[in-house]
Design an enzyme around this catalytic site. Sequence first.
Site, PDB file in Angstrom:
ATOM      1  N   GLY A  69       0.825  -1.201   0.000  1.00  0.00           N
ATOM      2  CA  GLY A  69       0.000   0.000   0.000  1.00  0.00           C
ATOM      3  C   GLY A  69       0.863   1.256   0.000  1.00  0.00           C
ATOM      4  O   GLY A  69       2.096   1.183   0.097  1.00  0.00           O
ATOM      5  N   ASP A  70       0.222   2.402  -0.183  1.00  0.00           N
ATOM      6  CA  ASP A  70       0.894   3.714  -0.187  1.00  0.00           C
ATOM      7  C   ASP A  70       1.937   3.837  -1.293  1.00  0.00           C
ATOM      8  O   ASP A  70       2.937   4.552  -1.139  1.00  0.00           O
ATOM      9  CB  ASP A  70       1.574   4.003   1.172  1.00  0.00           C
ATOM     10  N   GLU A  71       1.738   3.159  -2.400  1.00  0.00           N
ATOM     11  CA  GLU A  71       2.730   3.177  -3.484  1.00  0.00           C
ATOM     12  C   GLU A  71       2.613   4.407  -4.371  1.00  0.00           C
ATOM     13  O   GLU A  71       3.461   4.627  -5.240  1.00  0.00           O
ATOM     14  CB  GLU A  71       2.575   1.929  -4.383  1.00  0.00           C
ATOM     15  N   GLY A  72       1.527   5.164  -4.197  1.00  0.00           N
ATOM     16  CA  GLY A  72       1.296   6.302  -5.096  1.00  0.00           C
ATOM     17  C   GLY A  72       0.270   5.927  -6.161  1.00  0.00           C
ATOM     18  O   GLY A  72       0.269   6.479  -7.257  1.00  0.00           O
ATOM     19  N   LYS A  73      -0.626   5.001  -5.813  1.00  0.00           N
ATOM     20  CA  LYS A  73      -1.651   4.553  -6.774  1.00  0.00           C
ATOM     21  C   LYS A  73      -2.567   5.689  -7.176  1.00  0.00           C
ATOM     22  O   LYS A  73      -3.019   5.766  -8.302  1.00  0.00           O
ATOM     23  CB  LYS A  73      -2.532   3.457  -6.154  1.00  0.00           C
ATOM     24  N   GLN A  96      -4.854  -0.316  -0.910  1.00  0.00           N
ATOM     25  CA  GLN A  96      -3.824  -1.161  -0.260  1.00  0.00           C
ATOM     26  C   GLN A  96      -2.905  -1.780  -1.337  1.00  0.00           C
ATOM     27  O   GLN A  96      -2.678  -1.142  -2.338  1.00  0.00           O
ATOM     28  CB  GLN A  96      -4.444  -2.234   0.643  1.00  0.00           C
ATOM     29  N   ARG A 138       0.615   7.724  10.929  1.00  0.00           N
ATOM     30  CA  ARG A 138       1.708   6.916  11.499  1.00  0.00           C
ATOM     31  C   ARG A 138       2.955   6.990  10.619  1.00  0.00           C
ATOM     32  O   ARG A 138       2.831   6.963   9.378  1.00  0.00           O
ATOM     33  CB  ARG A 138       1.286   5.439  11.587  1.00  0.00           C
ATOM     34  N   GLY A 168      -5.909   5.751   1.982  1.00  0.00           N
ATOM     35  CA  GLY A 168      -5.712   7.197   1.950  1.00  0.00           C
ATOM     36  C   GLY A 168      -5.036   7.530   0.644  1.00  0.00           C
ATOM     37  O   GLY A 168      -3.887   7.172   0.444  1.00  0.00           O
ATOM     38  N   HIS A 169      -5.768   8.145  -0.265  1.00  0.00           N
ATOM     39  CA  HIS A 169      -5.225   8.431  -1.591  1.00  0.00           C
ATOM     40  C   HIS A 169      -5.041   9.937  -1.753  1.00  0.00           C
ATOM     41  O   HIS A 169      -5.994  10.693  -1.599  1.00  0.00           O
ATOM     42  CB  HIS A 169      -6.159   7.887  -2.672  1.00  0.00           C
ATOM     43  N   LYS A 190       8.030   7.982  -7.002  1.00  0.00           N
ATOM     44  CA  LYS A 190       8.973   8.564  -6.024  1.00  0.00           C
ATOM     45  C   LYS A 190      10.434   8.289  -6.348  1.00  0.00           C
ATOM     46  O   LYS A 190      11.258   8.160  -5.433  1.00  0.00           O
ATOM     47  CB  LYS A 190       8.622   8.081  -4.607  1.00  0.00           C
ATOM     48  N   THR A 215      -4.033   8.237   6.282  1.00  0.00           N
ATOM     49  CA  THR A 215      -5.228   7.990   7.079  1.00  0.00           C
ATOM     50  C   THR A 215      -4.940   8.100   8.574  1.00  0.00           C
ATOM     51  O   THR A 215      -5.748   8.623   9.329  1.00  0.00           O
ATOM     52  CB  THR A 215      -5.795   6.584   6.748  1.00  0.00           C
ATOM     53  N   THR A 248      -5.726   0.117  10.662  1.00  0.00           N
ATOM     54  CA  THR A 248      -6.037   1.551  10.598  1.00  0.00           C
ATOM     55  C   THR A 248      -7.196   1.907  11.543  1.00  0.00           C
ATOM     56  O   THR A 248      -7.586   3.056  11.638  1.00  0.00           O
ATOM     57  CB  THR A 248      -6.429   1.956   9.166  1.00  0.00           C
TER      58      THR A 248
HETATM   59  P1  IMP Z   1      -6.901  -2.639   8.073  1.00  0.00           P
HETATM   60  O1  IMP Z   1      -7.043  -2.630   6.601  1.00  0.00           O
HETATM   61  O2  IMP Z   1      -7.247  -1.328   8.730  1.00  0.00           O
HETATM   62  O3  IMP Z   1      -7.593  -3.801   8.708  1.00  0.00           O
HETATM   63  O4  IMP Z   1      -5.345  -2.855   8.429  1.00  0.00           O
HETATM   64  C1  IMP Z   1      -4.663  -4.070   8.140  1.00  0.00           C
HETATM   65  C2  IMP Z   1      -3.237  -3.784   7.693  1.00  0.00           C
HETATM   66  O5  IMP Z   1      -3.258  -3.131   6.431  1.00  0.00           O
HETATM   67  C3  IMP Z   1      -2.445  -2.863   8.615  1.00  0.00           C
HETATM   68  O6  IMP Z   1      -1.080  -3.236   8.576  1.00  0.00           O
HETATM   69  C4  IMP Z   1      -2.601  -1.501   7.979  1.00  0.00           C
HETATM   70  O7  IMP Z   1      -1.543  -0.619   8.308  1.00  0.00           O
HETATM   71  C5  IMP Z   1      -2.566  -1.889   6.512  1.00  0.00           C
HETATM   72  N1  IMP Z   1      -3.282  -0.936   5.644  1.00  0.00           N
HETATM   73  C6  IMP Z   1      -4.613  -0.808   5.486  1.00  0.00           C
HETATM   74  N2  IMP Z   1      -4.893   0.151   4.599  1.00  0.00           N
HETATM   75  C7  IMP Z   1      -3.718   0.626   4.181  1.00  0.00           C
HETATM   76  C8  IMP Z   1      -3.354   1.612   3.213  1.00  0.00           C
HETATM   77  O8  IMP Z   1      -4.184   2.242   2.554  1.00  0.00           O
HETATM   78  N3  IMP Z   1      -2.020   1.823   3.051  1.00  0.00           N
HETATM   79  C9  IMP Z   1      -1.090   1.115   3.725  1.00  0.00           C
HETATM   80  N4  IMP Z   1      -1.378   0.176   4.621  1.00  0.00           N
HETATM   81  C10 IMP Z   1      -2.688  -0.069   4.841  1.00  0.00           C
END
Ligand code: IMP
Length: 426
Positions: free
Chosen positions: A12-16, A224, A303, A40-41, A331, A300, A129
């Site tokens: 996740g958070d790759e810049g999608k 994600q 952290r 979080g985009h 990036k 989001t 999250t």
């Molecule tokens: P959940 O999706 O809130 O249940 O979190 C499960 C795992 O996925 C945790 O390690 C979160 O930090 C990670 N995670 C969920 N959504 C994102 C995202 O949009 N970006 C990065 N990590 C995510």
Amino acid sequence: MKNTVVVGAQWGDEGKAKVTDLLAQNADMIIRYQGGCNAGHTVVVDEKTYKFHLVPSGILYKDKICYIGPGTVIHPEMFMKEILGLVKNGIDLSNLKISPLASITMPYHLDIENAVENDAKTSNKIGTTKKGIGPTYTDKMARVGFKIQDLYSPDALKNNIFHSLNSINPKLQSYGLKTYSKYDLELLCHKYAEYFAPYIDLDWQEKLSEYKKEKKTILFEGAQGVMLDVDYGTYPFVTSSNPIAGGAAVGSGYGPSTIEDVIGVSKAYMTRVGEGSFITELTDEIGEKLREIGHEYGTTTGRPRRCGWFDAVVAKYAVLVSGLTSMAITKLDVFDDFDEIKICTAYKDTRTGKISSSYPTQVFEHKFFEPIYEVHKGWKCDISNVRNYDDLPQLAKDYLKRLEELFEIPISIISVGPDREQTIFL
Ligand code: IMP
């Protein structure tokens, strides 16, 4: 443009969002197929920053149909907050539609998740999250959840309220949490019915068939990433849905034959938030440097993200399990001031000495694996203004060429900054 899935090829958070935003220009419809407001985009247009959690970022274009698909989970209050923020920014929402089959995150899903995550006795702290994602999908699979369409059917509501209370109240009690009554849920559901009414698309079958006949171009927006996929990721340290490209076929309302292209998105390095193994993680000053230059803090949750070198083992795995046809590298400019840059090409199993570039899916064994690195020289100049591949410094081209060799698909997009303009198409 072909019908394309944009999928995160890391954690996740790759810049999608930026890639989706760029491709959305040439699409007629953008469908979000899984996840909820855990995502979080961030999109930057003309130096203005827009943050999205659930609404497809394609909404920034006036004429695109934006669809929150059946595979998603929606927290009504967070959805309304996002909607109000967009309205405040003057964004027209008349093209925003929600599938009646999407699931609803109820307040007790957040209560349960908080209790489980904060329970010191819980061995599987995931570092979620805390948006109620896991408990919502759990109830969906256990068939005691609420879909948006239920809000508009008195019989469905009666049935679902009965069964969800039977399932959830004992769990809440076991954590010493407030239980819910039939009346509580009725009130909530009536409120939610009003929230969603302007966006709900009850004619979705006719519309999707029509769009298919009209050969509308569809962009499937993943949230994600592959390594957080509930089936293929670093289980149990994953999210509770299927971000992989196959998830688009399930979570959108269109079958797999609609998908023609799959673009994976990878940062030029790796990040991860939450718990779970991360073999190329850097806990030293280099990791700190990546975090600061790359502004690696969660959209989001705020952290700090864990940072590490690019892991080609993960990238190869993502190519395989998501059927990627090309990769977008984001990036790249974060490395502008690095003397050397490492790429992990394989892992060594310290128990046997075996070196392999296949991803070991049993994450509890990862403590036995060491990354094998090759070292590349940094280009040591500002590339954020480069717009053509040929104008990149040779050392940056060498780095990208090596990545392509390792993950065995072409790079189609390179991002050298957050703005739409800071992009190189190949
Ligand atoms: P959940 O999706 O809130 O249940 O979190 C499960 C795992 O996925 C945790 O390690 C979160 O930090 C990670 N995670 C969920 N959504 C994102 C995202 O949009 N970006 C990065 N990590 C995510």
